[in-house]
Motif scaffolding. Structure first.
Motif, PDB file in Angstrom:
ATOM      1  N   LEU A 199      -0.086   9.175 -16.153  1.00 36.65           N
ATOM      2  CA  LEU A 199      -1.450   9.583 -15.834  1.00 36.65           C
ATOM      3  C   LEU A 199      -1.765   9.411 -14.356  1.00 36.65           C
ATOM      4  N   GLN A 200      -1.087   8.477 -13.716  1.00 34.39           N
ATOM      5  CA  GLN A 200      -1.446   8.193 -12.332  1.00 34.39           C
ATOM      6  C   GLN A 200      -0.249   7.608 -11.608  1.00 34.39           C
ATOM      7  N   LEU A 201      -0.080   8.040 -10.369  1.00 34.32           N
ATOM      8  CA  LEU A 201       0.969   7.503  -9.502  1.00 34.32           C
ATOM      9  C   LEU A 201       0.292   6.947  -8.259  1.00 34.32           C
ATOM     10  N   THR A 202       0.617   5.704  -7.936  1.00 32.63           N
ATOM     11  CA  THR A 202       0.005   5.076  -6.772  1.00 32.63           C
ATOM     12  C   THR A 202       1.112   4.513  -5.898  1.00 32.63           C
ATOM     13  N   VAL A 203       1.080   4.835  -4.630  1.00 35.00           N
ATOM     14  CA  VAL A 203       2.052   4.326  -3.676  1.00 35.00           C
ATOM     15  C   VAL A 203       1.320   3.419  -2.704  1.00 35.00           C
ATOM     16  N   LEU A 204       1.758   2.156  -2.662  1.00 34.66           N
ATOM     17  CA  LEU A 204       1.131   1.185  -1.771  1.00 34.66           C
ATOM     18  C   LEU A 204       2.129   0.820  -0.683  1.00 34.66           C
ATOM     19  N   THR A 205       1.637   0.627   0.507  1.00 38.75           N
ATOM     20  CA  THR A 205       2.502   0.297   1.626  1.00 38.75           C
ATOM     21  C   THR A 205       2.173  -1.086   2.136  1.00 38.75           C
ATOM     22  N   THR A 206       3.108  -1.639   2.906  1.00 39.12           N
ATOM     23  CA  THR A 206       2.874  -2.970   3.463  1.00 39.12           C
ATOM     24  C   THR A 206       1.746  -2.893   4.475  1.00 39.12           C
ATOM     25  N   GLY A 207       0.926  -3.918   4.451  1.00 35.20           N
ATOM     26  CA  GLY A 207      -0.133  -4.020   5.443  1.00 35.20           C
ATOM     27  C   GLY A 207      -1.324  -3.126   5.179  1.00 35.20           C
ATOM     28  N   SER A 208      -1.447  -2.607   3.977  1.00 39.23           N
ATOM     29  CA  SER A 208      -2.619  -1.793   3.691  1.00 39.23           C
ATOM     30  C   SER A 208      -3.045  -2.029   2.251  1.00 39.23           C
ATOM     31  N   ALA A 209      -4.312  -2.270   2.076  1.00 43.24           N
ATOM     32  CA  ALA A 209      -4.800  -2.527   0.718  1.00 43.24           C
ATOM     33  C   ALA A 209      -5.067  -1.227  -0.024  1.00 43.24           C
ATOM     34  N   THR A 210      -5.375  -0.154   0.706  1.00 43.49           N
ATOM     35  CA  THR A 210      -5.667   1.111   0.040  1.00 43.49           C
ATOM     36  C   THR A 210      -4.378   1.892  -0.142  1.00 43.49           C
ATOM     37  N   PRO A 211      -4.246   2.601  -1.250  1.00 40.98           N
ATOM     38  CA  PRO A 211      -3.004   3.327  -1.497  1.00 40.98           C
ATOM     39  C   PRO A 211      -2.754   4.394  -0.435  1.00 40.98           C
ATOM     40  N   ALA A 212      -1.480   4.566  -0.097  1.00 39.07           N
ATOM     41  CA  ALA A 212      -1.123   5.658   0.803  1.00 39.07           C
ATOM     42  C   ALA A 212      -1.201   6.990   0.079  1.00 39.07           C
ATOM     43  N   LEU A 213      -0.918   6.943  -1.199  1.00 37.55           N
ATOM     44  CA  LEU A 213      -0.968   8.180  -1.975  1.00 37.55           C
ATOM     45  C   LEU A 213      -1.368   7.815  -3.387  1.00 37.55           C
ATOM     46  N   GLN A 214      -2.308   8.531  -3.902  1.00 34.73           N
ATOM     47  CA  GLN A 214      -2.664   8.340  -5.303  1.00 34.73           C
ATOM     48  C   GLN A 214      -2.868   9.712  -5.927  1.00 34.73           C
ATOM     49  N   ILE A 215      -2.073   9.986  -6.922  1.00 32.08           N
ATOM     50  CA  ILE A 215      -2.193  11.241  -7.665  1.00 32.08           C
ATOM     51  C   ILE A 215      -2.460  10.852  -9.105  1.00 32.08           C
ATOM     52  N   GLY A 216      -3.502  11.386  -9.672  1.00 30.36           N
ATOM     53  CA  GLY A 216      -3.739  11.020 -11.057  1.00 30.36           C
ATOM     54  C   GLY A 216      -4.841  11.850 -11.669  1.00 30.36           C
ATOM     55  N   PHE A 217      -4.899  11.762 -12.987  1.00 26.50           N
ATOM     56  CA  PHE A 217      -5.936  12.480 -13.706  1.00 26.50           C
ATOM     57  C   PHE A 217      -7.273  11.798 -13.477  1.00 26.50           C
ATOM     58  N   ASP A 218      -8.288  12.596 -13.131  1.00 26.95           N
ATOM     59  CA  ASP A 218      -9.661  12.091 -13.135  1.00 26.95           C
ATOM     60  C   ASP A 218     -10.241  12.200 -14.537  1.00 26.95           C
TER      61      ASP A 218
END
Lengths: 340, 285
Positions: A199-218
């Motif tokens: 349903l959702q893919l989230t990519v998190l990177t070092t040093g950032s709290a917000t996802p770099a990429l989030q794809i998902g069903f609303d």
């Protein structure tokens, strides 16, 4: 008089709160209670999942920090949404709305149409179903193999549950092993607990709290879909083009250019290849962006070139035409180029 | 000059003075609004928008990008596009000028005092003035929609159906439904503008102040909405929903944008009408 003004101010504040409550989004989602599942079982169930027809809205929140390319502005940072319908059996429809138009992709299982409303062109392509799943005779064994491969470089875990698009989901988390020199911190995949589709893919990177990429069903709704959604008739006044046919047996995606090498493995793998030289007297093919103006100049043992740094990785394009890309910080890319 | 003092106005009004039938009061106001030459001139000028777009498309032919290019060979898109164009500034201007005349204009010319001592309750007075503003909003939208359909059919031509942005073709009846939907939605957005304008109108006796506030506010909203770091403001800005009218050209019809922008407009209406009632219940002339 002063008391009345206070009353009015109170009314305005109350109305503002109503606006925020009514229009605002951000609803806290409780963690649903689900029976525990192992990563192997979860992946195996995803591979055999038969979700059936559904429709929904997919939101793409892109903070990848890709440079703005003239040919592909949609890759830049920002939020996008797409409406999707799936009829099962390779039938599907995707609508990508934009401010003054819409791109529509329709597949009836054999013929695929891409319609662009801004210039009213429809592109038809025929051939096999676009997403032919490999026949999985042994999903449990295959998933165990996949998880085993992943475990060499990552920690794989089912990290509790989440609610995505109003549905209960398991969260599969891939975390790089501490030895991996990657800029990625975590990849999270939310898998629907009942239908077992991601349903959702989230990519998190070092040093950032917000996802770099989030794809998902609303939002997503499972159930039969109107069959007319999966047919397409070019409306009058449309320019109809046929997509160039792929040779039989050729892979769906263009393979990597010849001479591609990869350095390292797992999360800090860096791919090095030779940039296809533009032929004399010919324009660069459409879609191939001009990389020479992007990034910042760098020099090192590999020579000199330009480094393009994004949230999820680094690319270095050297002046002698080599390209190295990886989900790693810049020194690792430079090192990979140097070992060639 | 008034019968009540400031303190008794807050506690209650003499009920025996509210005897004029509401229908007659509203009818008189609407007649008064429609007989004003400026209203007729504004409505006539608004009717020129779809005509101008139609002629431009007919002369320039196909080509170009953007929503206006969608009109070419697809006449039923014209009312939707014309309403979208007019909603950015011209329709709010028409509604705001009606609201400005309704209270501030009367105050400026000294006739408001006479209205307020007439046997019409303050609530009825607000309803009457709101009816005038609503009339202008409905007429302005209806004129653009109807002229747009006629001009789209005659000048641009079309298959008698609507080609959506999704590449599907809607029949005549469904196309009419979509145009009616966008017209109703546009009226809803305009009522939000009109309610706020009416509220401002009760605080001043200069109609120009109302126009300046409303148009300035719309421009400020537009600027705020264009600043990426202020995107958390978007749900509060009326203008950020103005593009949702385009959604009627998509198939299947997505209702999220239309519904959320209508809800936002409703909140503005409640705010504007509330402030107008609050202010008029206390105003002395």
């Amino acid at each position: 008089m002063r008391r009345r003004w206070f009353g009015a101010a109170g009314a305005v504040v109350a109305a503002g709160a109503v606006v925020a409550g009514v229009v605002g989004i951000g609803t806290a989602s409780a963690q649903p209670q689900l029976p525990p599942v192992s990563p192997e079982d979860l992946v195996a169930s995803v591979m055999t999942a038969q979700p059936g027809p559904f429709n929904g809205t997919v939101g793409i929140d892109n903070e990848l920090g890709l440079p703005a390319l003239p040919g592909a502005p949609q890759l830049g940072n920002g939020e996008q949404s797409a409406r999707v319908w799936s009829g099962g059996d390779g039938k599907g429809r995707v609508a990508l709305p934009s401010g003054d138009g819409e791109k529509t992709l329709v597949s009836d299982g054999t013929t695929r149409w891409a319609y662009d409303a801004t210039d009213r062109t429809a592109t038809r392509s025929t051939g096999g179903a676009p997403e032919q799943k490999d026949p999985q005779t042994d999903p449990a064994g295959a998933s165990a193999q996949i998880i085993g491969e992943l475990r060499k470089t990552s920690q794989v875990a089912v990290d509790g549950t989440a609610e995505v698009a109003g549905r209960s989901a398991y969260t599969l988390v891939l975390t790089p092993q501490p030895t991996e020199r990657t800029v990625l911190r975590e990849v999270r995949v939310a898998v629907d607990a009942e239908k077992r589709i991601p349903l959702q893919l989230t990519v998190l990177t070092t040093g950032s709290a917000t996802p770099a990429l989030q794809i998902g069903f609303d939002d997503v709704t499972f159930g039969p879909q109107d069959p007319s959604l999966f047919t397409f008739t070019p409306p009058p006044g449309t320019t109809v083009k046929d997509a160039p046919a792929r040779p039989q047996g050729a892979p769906d995606r263009q393979g990597p250019p010849a001479g591609t090498t990869s350095v390292g493995d797992g999360w800090d793998r860096v791919v090095v290849f030779q940039r296809p030289a533009p032929q004399q007297g010919q324009q660069a093919p459409q879609g191939a962006p001009d990389l020479s103006a992007l990034g910042t100049p760098v020099t090192g043992p590999f020579g000199s070139g330009r480094a393009i740094t994004t949230a999820v990785g680094t690319a270095i394009v050297t002046d002698d035409g080599r390209v190295a890309v990886g989900a790693v910080p810049e020194p690792v890319v430079a090192e990979a180029l140097g070992t060639r | 000059m008034t019968a009540t003092t400031g303190t008794s106005a807050a506690t209650g009004r003499a009920p025996e003075r509210t005897h004029a039938p509401l229908g007659r009061v509203v009818g008189a106001e609407i007649r008064w609004v429609l007989r004003r030459p400026r209203t007729l001139v504004v409505l006539g000028l608004l009717a020129l928008i779809p005509v101008a777009v139609a002629i431009g498309i007919a002369v320039a032919g196909r080509g170009g990008r953007g929503l206006i290019a969608q009109v070419a060979g697809n006449g039923f898109v014209l009312p939707v596009v014309a309403l979208g164009l007019a909603l950015t500034l011209l329709l709010p201007l028409a509604v705001a000028s009606a609201a400005a005349d309704a209270v501030a204009g009367e105050a400026g010319s000294g006739t408001l005092r006479g209205l307020l001592v007439a046997p019409v309750g303050r609530a009825r007075f607000v309803v009457m003035k709101a009816a005038g503003v609503i009339t202008v909003a409905v007429l302005a939208v209806a004129i653009i929609a109807v002229v747009g359909m006629i001009a789209g059919t005659l000048v641009v031509g079309g298959p008698g159906s609507l080609i959506t942005l999704s590449g599907t073709t809607l029949g005549f009846g469904e196309a009419l439904g979509r145009i009616a939907l966008v017209a109703v939605w546009t009226i809803g957005q305009l009522l939000a503008v009109g309610a706020v304008a009416l509220a401002i109108s009760t605080f001043t006796e200069h109609p120009l102040v109302v126009l300046a506030c409303v148009l300035g506010g719309l421009i400020v909203f537009g600027v705020l909405g264009a600043i990426p770091s202020l995107d958390w403001l978007q749900p509060l800005l009326l203008t950020s929903g103005f593009t949702a009218g385009t959604d009627v050209l998509r198939d299947p019809l997505p209702l999220d944008g239309l519904a959320s922008s209508s809800l936002r407009a409703l909140v503005y209406v409640v705010l504007g009408v509330g402030v107008t009632f609050w202010r008029m219940a206390r105003r002395d002339g």
